[in-house]
Design a protein around this motif. Structure first.
Motif, PDB file in Angstrom:
ATOM      1  N   SER A 192       0.822  -1.222   0.000  1.00  0.00           N
ATOM      2  CA  SER A 192       0.000   0.000   0.000  1.00  0.00           C
ATOM      3  C   SER A 192       0.848   1.262   0.000  1.00  0.00           C
ATOM      4  CB  SER A 192      -0.933  -0.002   1.209  1.00  0.00           C
ATOM      5  OG  SER A 192      -1.825  -1.093   1.170  1.00  0.00           O
ATOM      6  N   PHE A 193       1.852   1.305   0.885  1.00  0.00           N
ATOM      7  CA  PHE A 193       2.602   2.545   1.043  1.00  0.00           C
ATOM      8  C   PHE A 193       3.759   2.670   0.051  1.00  0.00           C
ATOM      9  CE2 PHE A 193       0.218   2.225   4.952  1.00  0.00           C
ATOM     10  CZ  PHE A 193      -0.215   3.530   5.135  1.00  0.00           C
ATOM     11  N   THR A 194       4.284   1.554  -0.439  1.00  0.00           N
ATOM     12  CA  THR A 194       5.271   1.633  -1.522  1.00  0.00           C
ATOM     13  C   THR A 194       4.612   2.170  -2.782  1.00  0.00           C
ATOM     14  OG1 THR A 194       6.585  -0.219  -0.648  1.00  0.00           O
ATOM     15  CG2 THR A 194       6.870   0.320  -2.972  1.00  0.00           C
ATOM     16  N   LEU A 195       3.403   1.688  -3.062  1.00  0.00           N
ATOM     17  CA  LEU A 195       2.663   2.184  -4.225  1.00  0.00           C
ATOM     18  C   LEU A 195       2.356   3.668  -4.076  1.00  0.00           C
ATOM     19  CD1 LEU A 195       1.228   1.630  -6.896  1.00  0.00           C
ATOM     20  CD2 LEU A 195      -0.790   0.926  -5.601  1.00  0.00           C
ATOM     21  N   LEU A 196       1.950   4.074  -2.888  1.00  0.00           N
ATOM     22  CA  LEU A 196       1.618   5.487  -2.650  1.00  0.00           C
ATOM     23  C   LEU A 196       2.847   6.378  -2.841  1.00  0.00           C
ATOM     24  CD1 LEU A 196      -0.399   7.656  -1.599  1.00  0.00           C
ATOM     25  CD2 LEU A 196       0.448   7.120   0.703  1.00  0.00           C
ATOM     26  N   LEU A 197       3.960   6.010  -2.223  1.00  0.00           N
ATOM     27  CA  LEU A 197       5.162   6.833  -2.281  1.00  0.00           C
ATOM     28  C   LEU A 197       5.763   6.864  -3.680  1.00  0.00           C
ATOM     29  CD1 LEU A 197       6.876   5.762   1.069  1.00  0.00           C
ATOM     30  CD2 LEU A 197       5.687   7.911   0.591  1.00  0.00           C
ATOM     31  N   SER A 198       5.728   5.733  -4.375  1.00  0.00           N
ATOM     32  CA  SER A 198       6.314   5.667  -5.715  1.00  0.00           C
ATOM     33  C   SER A 198       5.436   6.360  -6.744  1.00  0.00           C
ATOM     34  CB  SER A 198       6.542   4.206  -6.120  1.00  0.00           C
ATOM     35  OG  SER A 198       7.415   3.560  -5.221  1.00  0.00           O
ATOM     36  N   ALA A 199       4.129   6.189  -6.631  1.00  0.00           N
ATOM     37  CA  ALA A 199       3.206   6.793  -7.601  1.00  0.00           C
ATOM     38  C   ALA A 199       3.194   8.309  -7.498  1.00  0.00           C
ATOM     39  CB  ALA A 199       1.802   6.242  -7.397  1.00  0.00           C
ATOM     40  N   ALA A 200       3.528   8.847  -6.325  1.00  0.00           N
ATOM     41  CA  ALA A 200       3.503  10.301  -6.141  1.00  0.00           C
ATOM     42  C   ALA A 200       4.483  11.007  -7.080  1.00  0.00           C
ATOM     43  CB  ALA A 200       3.827  10.646  -4.689  1.00  0.00           C
ATOM     44  N   HIS A 201       5.548  10.311  -7.488  1.00  0.00           N
ATOM     45  CA  HIS A 201       6.545  10.900  -8.386  1.00  0.00           C
ATOM     46  C   HIS A 201       6.246  10.613  -9.856  1.00  0.00           C
ATOM     47  CE1 HIS A 201       8.961  11.818  -4.882  1.00  0.00           C
ATOM     48  NE2 HIS A 201       8.889  10.561  -4.495  1.00  0.00           N
ATOM     49  N   ARG A 202       5.246   9.763 -10.103  1.00  0.00           N
ATOM     50  CA  ARG A 202       4.977   9.348 -11.485  1.00  0.00           C
ATOM     51  C   ARG A 202       3.650   9.885 -12.030  1.00  0.00           C
ATOM     52  NH1 ARG A 202       9.245   6.751 -14.013  1.00  0.00           N
ATOM     53  NH2 ARG A 202       7.833   5.328 -15.124  1.00  0.00           N
ATOM     54  N   PHE A 203       2.674  10.072 -11.131  1.00  0.00           N
ATOM     55  CA  PHE A 203       1.338  10.473 -11.587  1.00  0.00           C
ATOM     56  C   PHE A 203       0.783  11.586 -10.700  1.00  0.00           C
ATOM     57  CE2 PHE A 203       1.781   6.092 -13.053  1.00  0.00           C
ATOM     58  CZ  PHE A 203       1.438   6.219 -14.395  1.00  0.00           C
ATOM     59  N   GLN A 204      -0.098  12.353 -11.291  1.00  0.00           N
ATOM     60  CA  GLN A 204      -0.771  13.429 -10.570  1.00  0.00           C
ATOM     61  C   GLN A 204      -2.058  12.883  -9.942  1.00  0.00           C
ATOM     62  OE1 GLN A 204      -1.490  16.482 -13.492  1.00  0.00           O
ATOM     63  NE2 GLN A 204       0.644  16.500 -14.193  1.00  0.00           N
ATOM     64  N   PHE A 205      -2.139  12.940  -8.643  1.00  0.00           N
ATOM     65  CA  PHE A 205      -3.348  12.513  -7.936  1.00  0.00           C
ATOM     66  C   PHE A 205      -3.384  13.185  -6.576  1.00  0.00           C
ATOM     67  CE2 PHE A 205      -0.052   9.566  -6.689  1.00  0.00           C
ATOM     68  CZ  PHE A 205      -0.273   9.329  -5.343  1.00  0.00           C
ATOM     69  N   TRP A 206      -4.529  13.124  -5.952  1.00  0.00           N
ATOM     70  CA  TRP A 206      -4.706  13.726  -4.632  1.00  0.00           C
ATOM     71  C   TRP A 206      -4.036  12.812  -3.606  1.00  0.00           C
ATOM     72  CZ3 TRP A 206     -10.022  14.381  -1.762  1.00  0.00           C
ATOM     73  CH2 TRP A 206      -9.832  15.206  -0.648  1.00  0.00           C
ATOM     74  N   PHE A 207      -2.893  13.247  -3.096  1.00  0.00           N
ATOM     75  CA  PHE A 207      -2.088  12.402  -2.212  1.00  0.00           C
ATOM     76  C   PHE A 207      -2.854  12.012  -0.957  1.00  0.00           C
ATOM     77  CE2 PHE A 207       1.000  11.537   1.126  1.00  0.00           C
ATOM     78  CZ  PHE A 207       1.883  10.671   0.488  1.00  0.00           C
ATOM     79  N   GLU A 208      -3.616  12.936  -0.401  1.00  0.00           N
ATOM     80  CA  GLU A 208      -4.361  12.628   0.829  1.00  0.00           C
ATOM     81  C   GLU A 208      -5.369  11.520   0.600  1.00  0.00           C
ATOM     82  OE1 GLU A 208      -3.773  15.553  -0.358  1.00  0.00           O
ATOM     83  OE2 GLU A 208      -2.575  16.582   1.176  1.00  0.00           O
ATOM     84  N   ALA A 209      -6.001  11.496  -0.573  1.00  0.00           N
ATOM     85  CA  ALA A 209      -6.947  10.423  -0.883  1.00  0.00           C
ATOM     86  C   ALA A 209      -6.205   9.091  -1.011  1.00  0.00           C
ATOM     87  CB  ALA A 209      -7.696  10.735  -2.178  1.00  0.00           C
ATOM     88  N   GLY A 210      -5.044   9.131  -1.654  1.00  0.00           N
ATOM     89  CA  GLY A 210      -4.238   7.917  -1.754  1.00  0.00           C
ATOM     90  C   GLY A 210      -3.786   7.413  -0.394  1.00  0.00           C
ATOM     91  N   LEU A 211      -3.430   8.342   0.488  1.00  0.00           N
ATOM     92  CA  LEU A 211      -3.028   7.966   1.845  1.00  0.00           C
ATOM     93  C   LEU A 211      -4.173   7.297   2.587  1.00  0.00           C
ATOM     94  CD1 LEU A 211      -0.967   8.041   4.159  1.00  0.00           C
ATOM     95  CD2 LEU A 211      -1.787  10.352   4.705  1.00  0.00           C
TER      96      LEU A 211
END
Length: 415
Positions: A192-211
């Motif tokens: 869950s958190f590897t995907l969140l941290l890695s995707a933050a540098h690759r795609f534009q999305f609402w980080f808080e929702a991903g968290l």
């Protein structure tokens, strides 16, 4: 202070705490009281008082003995579900548990499935096929490290799982394994958190929702280990903390490892030799456990994917999104969903076919070499057979996922 801490740890390890959580979620251990009359089989919860007993007549469905035959039965009036064992006492079966909240039952069983092979062989490749191979590589790398450490810790610490009774155990395959730490909790946290941290540098999305999504999914998997009766609260908490600590320690080196993994000429050699060594040197137990085989599967997948990503890099065919990062998330249009669904179905079919073919061939070759029957399931548990056949099978799955499938998608017009 030490005494208080020790008491708190023992509380978290207590089987009764797990059983209490199960009952709060509507899962009760039950038993049959065998009476003289076949028409009057009484059911009572182990924790409930005698006046909670229900006769077959009160259930409004005739002979309770007929209700309980089979692996699962449902009460037509109360929507309760019963699970029976194969234990027979003069024709009466002994149910193991009663489900009084079907929502929690299916929610936690589904959540527990997020830590099973069926999830790994679908979700991780699906990230590669439909989103970004870079993210899949990061997930596989972290998942392999976390799961290996968790599996080894289980067999080194040798701490038992919750006791049944009072706990109801909904899974039997891994019951011979030790409990500390919960690798389901470790994997859920890491993925869950590897995907969140890695995707933050690759795609534009609402980080808080991903968290929020990462926290909810991790929590559901962790709670499912209590609901299924397979882990104590201490096992789950330690699993989350260990996984979090491993991510914290390794995070600064993720980029460096990426470069070495993709460009070093020694990369494919290390990718095969190191996982094979770790598989063969896995801690020995005085009884058979599924941990060695499951760990070999994980290392095999990691090895195959590692080699595959290196090959793609050398060929200049990484199949990664192009543009300036972070990119907008792909639009969920009807054509995009159709292509994604088609890639998923084709991909899973090819991976399962690869798994079956390589498993059958490797088992046949190894059993022939060691002069044992290929149908002898006990022989399959021997290290000299289990490790190479499982490693070869899942290394092939990882290799096909990362190299061949992308070319198949291009040929089929699904890229």
């Amino acid at each position: 202070m030490k005494a208080t801490m020790l008491k708190f740890i023992m509380y978290l390890q207590d089987s009764e705490l797990v059983a209490s959580f199960q009952r709060k979620c509507g899962l009760f251990a039950i038993e049959i009281e065998h009476q003289c009359s076949d028409e009057t089989k009484l059911v009572r919860d182990i924790k409930n008082p005698p006046d909670d007993r229900l006769t077959a007549k009160q259930r409004g469905n005739g002979n309770l003995k007929e209700q309980l035959i089979g692996s699962e039965t449902h009460d037509s009036n109360s929507n309760y579900k019963y699970e029976t064992t194969g234990h027979n006492v003069d024709g009466a079966y002994w149910p193991r548990y009663q489900v009084r909240n079907m929502l929690f039952y299916y929610l936690f069983l589904l959540s527990a499935g997020l830590g099973q092979e069926v999830f790994y062989i679908t979700f991780l490749p699906c990230i590669h096929w439909n989103l970004d191979p870079f993210l899949c590589r990061r997930l596989v790398n972290m998942w392999t490290v976390v799961m290996y450490i968790g599996q080894v810790m289980k067999d080194m610490l040798k701490m038992s799982r919750p006791l049944a009774p009072p706990v109801v155990k909904l899974e039997t395959r891994v019951d011979a394994e030790y409990g500390m730490p919960s690798t389901h909790a470790m994997a859920a946290t890491a993925i869950s958190f590897t995907l969140l941290l890695s995707a933050a540098h690759r795609f534009q999305f609402w980080f808080e929702a991903g968290l929020l999504v990462a926290i909810v999914l991790s929590a559901l998997v962790c709670l499912s280990r209590l609901y299924t009766g397979m882990h104590s609260a201490l096992d789950v908490i330690c699993g989350v903390l260990i996984s979090g600590m491993l991510m914290l320690v390794t995070y600064p080196s993720w980029e460096t490892f990426d470069q070495l993994q993709l460009t070093s000429p020694l990369s494919p050699i290390v990718a095969v030799v190191l996982p094979l060594f770790l598989s063969y040197s896995y801690p020995e137990l005085d009884h058979y456990s599924t941990t060695r085989g499951d760990t070999t599967i994980i290392l095999g997948v990691g090895s195959g994917c590692w080699v595959g990503y290196w090959v793609n890099q050398q060929l200049g065919e990484t199949f990664e999104p192009q543009g300036e990062f972070p990119l907008p998330l792909p639009a969920l249009t009807a054509p995009a969903l159709a292509r994604g669904s088609a890639r998923f179905l084709v991909g899973v079919a090819l991976l399962l076919s690869t798994r079956q073919v390589v498993r059958t061939l490797s088992l046949w070759m190894l059993c022939t070499w060691h002069q044992v029957s290929a149908d002898d399931t006990q022989a399959h548990r021997r290290k000299e057979i289990e490790v190479p056949y499982k490693f070869a099978t899942y290394a092939a799955v990882g290799l096909v996922n990362t190299t061949l499938l992308n070319k198949v998608f291009v040929l089929l017009g699904l890229s």
